[in-house]
Design a protein around this motif. Structure first.
Motif, PDB file in Angstrom:
ATOM      1  N   GLY A  12       0.982  -1.276  -0.025  1.00 48.54           N
ATOM      2  CA  GLY A  12       0.039   0.063   0.014  1.00 48.54           C
ATOM      3  C   GLY A  12       0.837   1.371   0.115  1.00 48.54           C
ATOM      4  N   ARG A  13       0.091   2.446  -0.045  1.00 48.40           N
ATOM      5  CA  ARG A  13       0.873   3.672  -0.027  1.00 48.40           C
ATOM      6  C   ARG A  13       0.849   4.287   1.257  1.00 48.40           C
ATOM      7  NH1 ARG A  13      -1.028   6.286  -5.983  1.00 48.40           N
ATOM      8  NH2 ARG A  13      -0.098   4.838  -7.363  1.00 48.40           N
ATOM      9  N   VAL A  14       1.800   4.460   1.916  1.00 50.98           N
ATOM     10  CA  VAL A  14       1.998   4.991   3.357  1.00 50.98           C
ATOM     11  C   VAL A  14       2.953   6.018   3.301  1.00 50.98           C
ATOM     12  CG1 VAL A  14       2.168   4.622   5.679  1.00 50.98           C
ATOM     13  CG2 VAL A  14       1.116   2.760   4.416  1.00 50.98           C
ATOM     14  N   GLY A  15       2.698   7.212   3.747  1.00 48.65           N
ATOM     15  CA  GLY A  15       3.740   8.315   3.979  1.00 48.65           C
ATOM     16  C   GLY A  15       5.039   7.853   4.680  1.00 48.65           C
ATOM     17  N   ALA A  16       6.087   8.461   4.673  1.00 45.75           N
ATOM     18  CA  ALA A  16       7.355   8.243   5.245  1.00 45.75           C
ATOM     19  C   ALA A  16       6.996   8.506   6.789  1.00 45.75           C
ATOM     20  CB  ALA A  16       8.325   9.073   4.638  1.00 45.75           C
ATOM     21  N   THR A  17       6.320   9.682   6.845  1.00 41.43           N
ATOM     22  CA  THR A  17       6.115  10.151   8.147  1.00 41.43           C
ATOM     23  C   THR A  17       5.201   9.333   9.197  1.00 41.43           C
ATOM     24  OG1 THR A  17       6.306  12.546   7.668  1.00 41.43           O
ATOM     25  CG2 THR A  17       5.418  12.133   9.896  1.00 41.43           C
ATOM     26  N   THR A  18       3.984   8.537   8.540  1.00 38.68           N
ATOM     27  CA  THR A  18       3.413   7.871   9.093  1.00 38.68           C
ATOM     28  C   THR A  18       3.893   6.368   9.275  1.00 38.68           C
ATOM     29  OG1 THR A  18       1.253   8.909   8.105  1.00 38.68           O
ATOM     30  CG2 THR A  18       0.903   6.451   8.730  1.00 38.68           C
ATOM     31  N   ARG A  19       4.675   6.039   8.120  1.00 41.17           N
ATOM     32  CA  ARG A  19       5.540   4.980   8.507  1.00 41.17           C
ATOM     33  C   ARG A  19       6.365   4.809   9.525  1.00 41.17           C
ATOM     34  NH1 ARG A  19       6.501   0.712   5.053  1.00 41.17           N
ATOM     35  NH2 ARG A  19       5.440   1.792   3.370  1.00 41.17           N
ATOM     36  N   GLN A  20       7.027   6.237   9.574  1.00 42.00           N
ATOM     37  CA  GLN A  20       7.819   6.065  10.797  1.00 42.00           C
ATOM     38  C   GLN A  20       7.132   5.970  12.274  1.00 42.00           C
ATOM     39  OE1 GLN A  20      11.165   5.999  10.683  1.00 42.00           O
ATOM     40  NE2 GLN A  20      11.613   6.072  13.237  1.00 42.00           N
ATOM     41  N   ARG A  21       6.071   6.816  12.122  1.00 43.15           N
ATOM     42  CA  ARG A  21       5.209   6.610  13.688  1.00 43.15           C
ATOM     43  C   ARG A  21       4.889   5.134  13.850  1.00 43.15           C
ATOM     44  NH1 ARG A  21       2.100  10.572  12.104  1.00 43.15           N
ATOM     45  NH2 ARG A  21       0.121   9.282  11.646  1.00 43.15           N
ATOM     46  N   VAL A  22       4.332   4.513  12.738  1.00 42.05           N
ATOM     47  CA  VAL A  22       4.094   3.183  13.109  1.00 42.05           C
ATOM     48  C   VAL A  22       5.249   2.372  13.585  1.00 42.05           C
ATOM     49  CG1 VAL A  22       3.333   0.924  11.929  1.00 42.05           C
ATOM     50  CG2 VAL A  22       1.981   3.246  11.371  1.00 42.05           C
ATOM     51  N   LEU A  23       6.167   2.615  12.758  1.00 38.18           N
ATOM     52  CA  LEU A  23       7.488   1.739  13.203  1.00 38.18           C
ATOM     53  C   LEU A  23       7.771   1.899  14.708  1.00 38.18           C
ATOM     54  CD1 LEU A  23       9.633   1.619  10.222  1.00 38.18           C
ATOM     55  CD2 LEU A  23       8.126  -0.115  10.921  1.00 38.18           C
ATOM     56  N   GLU A  24       7.873   3.135  15.181  1.00 41.95           N
ATOM     57  CA  GLU A  24       8.118   3.820  16.674  1.00 41.95           C
ATOM     58  C   GLU A  24       7.064   3.072  17.505  1.00 41.95           C
ATOM     59  OE1 GLU A  24       8.306   7.751  16.168  1.00 41.95           O
ATOM     60  OE2 GLU A  24      10.172   7.928  15.564  1.00 41.95           O
ATOM     61  N   ALA A  25       5.877   2.961  17.248  1.00 40.03           N
ATOM     62  CA  ALA A  25       4.900   2.459  17.976  1.00 40.03           C
ATOM     63  C   ALA A  25       5.084   0.705  18.139  1.00 40.03           C
ATOM     64  CB  ALA A  25       3.522   2.674  17.424  1.00 40.03           C
ATOM     65  N   VAL A  26       5.317   0.184  17.124  1.00 35.30           N
ATOM     66  CA  VAL A  26       5.917  -0.975  17.046  1.00 35.30           C
ATOM     67  C   VAL A  26       6.880  -1.497  18.022  1.00 35.30           C
ATOM     68  CG1 VAL A  26       6.781  -3.314  15.622  1.00 35.30           C
ATOM     69  CG2 VAL A  26       4.845  -1.788  14.665  1.00 35.30           C
ATOM     70  N   GLU A  27       7.862  -0.496  17.868  1.00 33.63           N
ATOM     71  CA  GLU A  27       9.192  -0.831  18.787  1.00 33.63           C
ATOM     72  C   GLU A  27       8.890  -0.553  20.160  1.00 33.63           C
ATOM     73  OE1 GLU A  27      12.764  -1.711  20.013  1.00 33.63           O
ATOM     74  OE2 GLU A  27      11.880  -1.962  17.850  1.00 33.63           O
ATOM     75  N   ALA A  28       8.048   0.464  20.480  1.00 31.24           N
ATOM     76  CA  ALA A  28       7.743   0.877  21.853  1.00 31.24           C
ATOM     77  C   ALA A  28       6.723  -0.108  22.437  1.00 31.24           C
ATOM     78  CB  ALA A  28       7.076   2.290  21.747  1.00 31.24           C
ATOM     79  N   LEU A  29       5.964  -0.709  21.893  1.00 29.53           N
ATOM     80  CA  LEU A  29       5.242  -1.847  22.416  1.00 29.53           C
ATOM     81  C   LEU A  29       5.673  -3.136  22.319  1.00 29.53           C
ATOM     82  CD1 LEU A  29       1.533  -0.380  21.130  1.00 29.53           C
ATOM     83  CD2 LEU A  29       2.640  -0.113  23.262  1.00 29.53           C
ATOM     84  N   GLY A  30       6.691  -3.230  21.573  1.00 30.25           N
ATOM     85  CA  GLY A  30       7.166  -4.583  21.243  1.00 30.25           C
ATOM     86  C   GLY A  30       6.298  -5.747  20.722  1.00 30.25           C
ATOM     87  N   TYR A  31       5.564  -4.916  19.808  1.00 32.93           N
ATOM     88  CA  TYR A  31       4.563  -5.622  18.965  1.00 32.93           C
ATOM     89  C   TYR A  31       5.213  -6.674  17.886  1.00 32.93           C
ATOM     90  CZ  TYR A  31       1.176  -7.358  15.365  1.00 32.93           C
ATOM     91  OH  TYR A  31       0.054  -7.623  14.612  1.00 32.93           O
ATOM     92  N   ARG A  32       4.700  -7.895  17.938  1.00 35.63           N
ATOM     93  CA  ARG A  32       5.246  -8.979  17.154  1.00 35.63           C
ATOM     94  C   ARG A  32       4.018  -9.664  16.486  1.00 35.63           C
ATOM     95  NH1 ARG A  32       8.694  -6.662  17.920  1.00 35.63           N
ATOM     96  NH2 ARG A  32      10.844  -7.247  18.621  1.00 35.63           N
ATOM     97  N   PRO A  33       3.992  -9.665  14.939  1.00 35.77           N
ATOM     98  CA  PRO A  33       2.769 -10.191  14.295  1.00 35.77           C
ATOM     99  C   PRO A  33       2.472 -11.640  14.798  1.00 35.77           C
ATOM    100  CG  PRO A  33       4.303  -9.324  13.037  1.00 35.77           C
ATOM    101  CD  PRO A  33       4.874  -9.398  14.193  1.00 35.77           C
TER     102      PRO A  33
END
Length: 343
Positions: A26-47
């Motif tokens: 999909g098309r995700v902006g760079a800023t949004t992508r970075q915010r998602v990745l930071e959330a993944v890291e902060a919460l320790g999310y694993r699919p």
């Protein structure tokens, strides 16, 4: 354990956006992508891979079917496949058939389309009809290391010109001056190594040399050992042995040593493939290298293309069967071949 929805709330986006970022779709902006990745890291999310497979009807894994994990070629190939698959977020399941077609069919029935999105097959002693059945059920199949590029198998494949590999091996021995040359084929006469032997015979014919004795053997060190002993005991004046694979070629060198012969002074030995053991043996084995890493990359890339397309989907016809041709084999001269000494 945090959920995808919790990551979405933390990042201020929708769960679909989180999924697109994690799967690089999909098309995700760079800023949004970075915010998602930071959330993944902060919460320790694993699919949760199993849950994803059930929800999407597809698994983030590929199945690699091999005939014998005890053969050093297959772990080397599996490593190259795993590296290529990882670039698209896929994992690899190794399915060892142990050269048993019944085991292979069981893997196809139980894994293809459920635990894996697609299947890579490398000389796993599987009937092409079984692979066509798997494909017709909607799971793409790619044959790796198909040995006859001029004879397409009717399934997507990555082909290597192994006949040319046999020609290169035979020509090398002839150029050194050998004329009494035996051959060890690591399969039945009509088996997967037949093209390699045919290329070797082509080289002998082109060089005006007689076709020597040939032994068919198991594609193992022990198989090569037994076949080489039989050849040398039946024709002690042989000055060289061509072997269709590196593993039995190493066995041939062991047999020569047990018979008191020096390699290459008394007997030259050449194989095909260029596995790690060929480089580490003493003497190091002269061989014809095939592009293992390239083939793995091409096979994974082709399988991913088929997964993303409608190819092989149940009930959807296809217009052509894709084939990728790998780079030509290359002669690698090491210490196991030399000029003949009359015996």
């Amino acid at each position: 354990m945090p959920t995808l929805s919790e990551v979405a709330r933390h990042a201020g986006v929708t769960p679909a956006t989180v999924s697109n970022v994690l799967r690089n779709r999909g098309r995700v902006g760079a800023t949004t992508r970075q915010r998602v990745l930071e959330a993944v890291e902060a919460l320790g999310y694993r699919p949760h891979l199993a849950a994803r497979a059930l929800a999407e009807g597809r698994a983030p894994t590929l199945a690699l079917m091999v005939s014998s994990i005890a053969n050093p070629f297959y772990p080397e190939f599996a490593l190259a496949v795993e590296r290529a698959a990882r670039t698209s977020g896929h994992f690899v399941i190794i399915c060892n058939t142990n050269e048993d077609p019944h085991t292979g069919r069981a893997y196809l029935d139980q894994i293809a389309g459920t635990l894996s999105e697609g299947v890579l097959v490398t000389n796993a002693n599987l009937d092409l009809a079984d692979l066509h059945t798997t494909e017709s059920r909607g799971t793409p199949v790619v044959l790796c290391m198909w040995e006859r590029p001029n004879e397409p198998p009717g399934l997507p494949c990555v082909a290597v010109d192994f006949r040319r590999a046999g020609e290169l091996a035979g020509a090398h021995l002839l150029e050194l001056g050998h004329r009494r040359i035996g051959a060890i084929v690591g399969s039945k006469a009509s088996g997967i190594h037949a093209a390699r032997y045919e290329g070797f015979v082509d080289a002998l014919r082109a060089g005006g040399a007689p076709k020597g004795r040939v032994k068919h053997a198991a594609d193992t060190i022990q198989g090569g050992y037994e076949a080489a002993r039989a050849l040398l005991e039946s024709d002690p004046k042989l000055t060289a042995i061509f072997v269709t694979n590196d593993l039995p070629a190493l066995g041939a060198m062991h047999a020569a040593a047990d018979l008191g012969l020096n390699v290459p002074t008394d007997l030259s030995v050449i194989g095909i493939t260029d596995i790690q053991l060929a480089r580490e043996s003493r003497p190091a084995l002269t061989t014809v290298a095939v592009p293992t890493v390239e083939v793995a990359g091409l096979a994974v890339s082709l399988l991913r293309e088929l997964i993303e397309s409608s190819y092989g989907q149940a009930g959807r016809p296809t217009t052509s069967v894709p084939m990728r041709i790998a780079s030509p084999p290359e002669l690698v001269v090491r210490a196991s071949t030399g000029v003949p000494r009359s015996r």
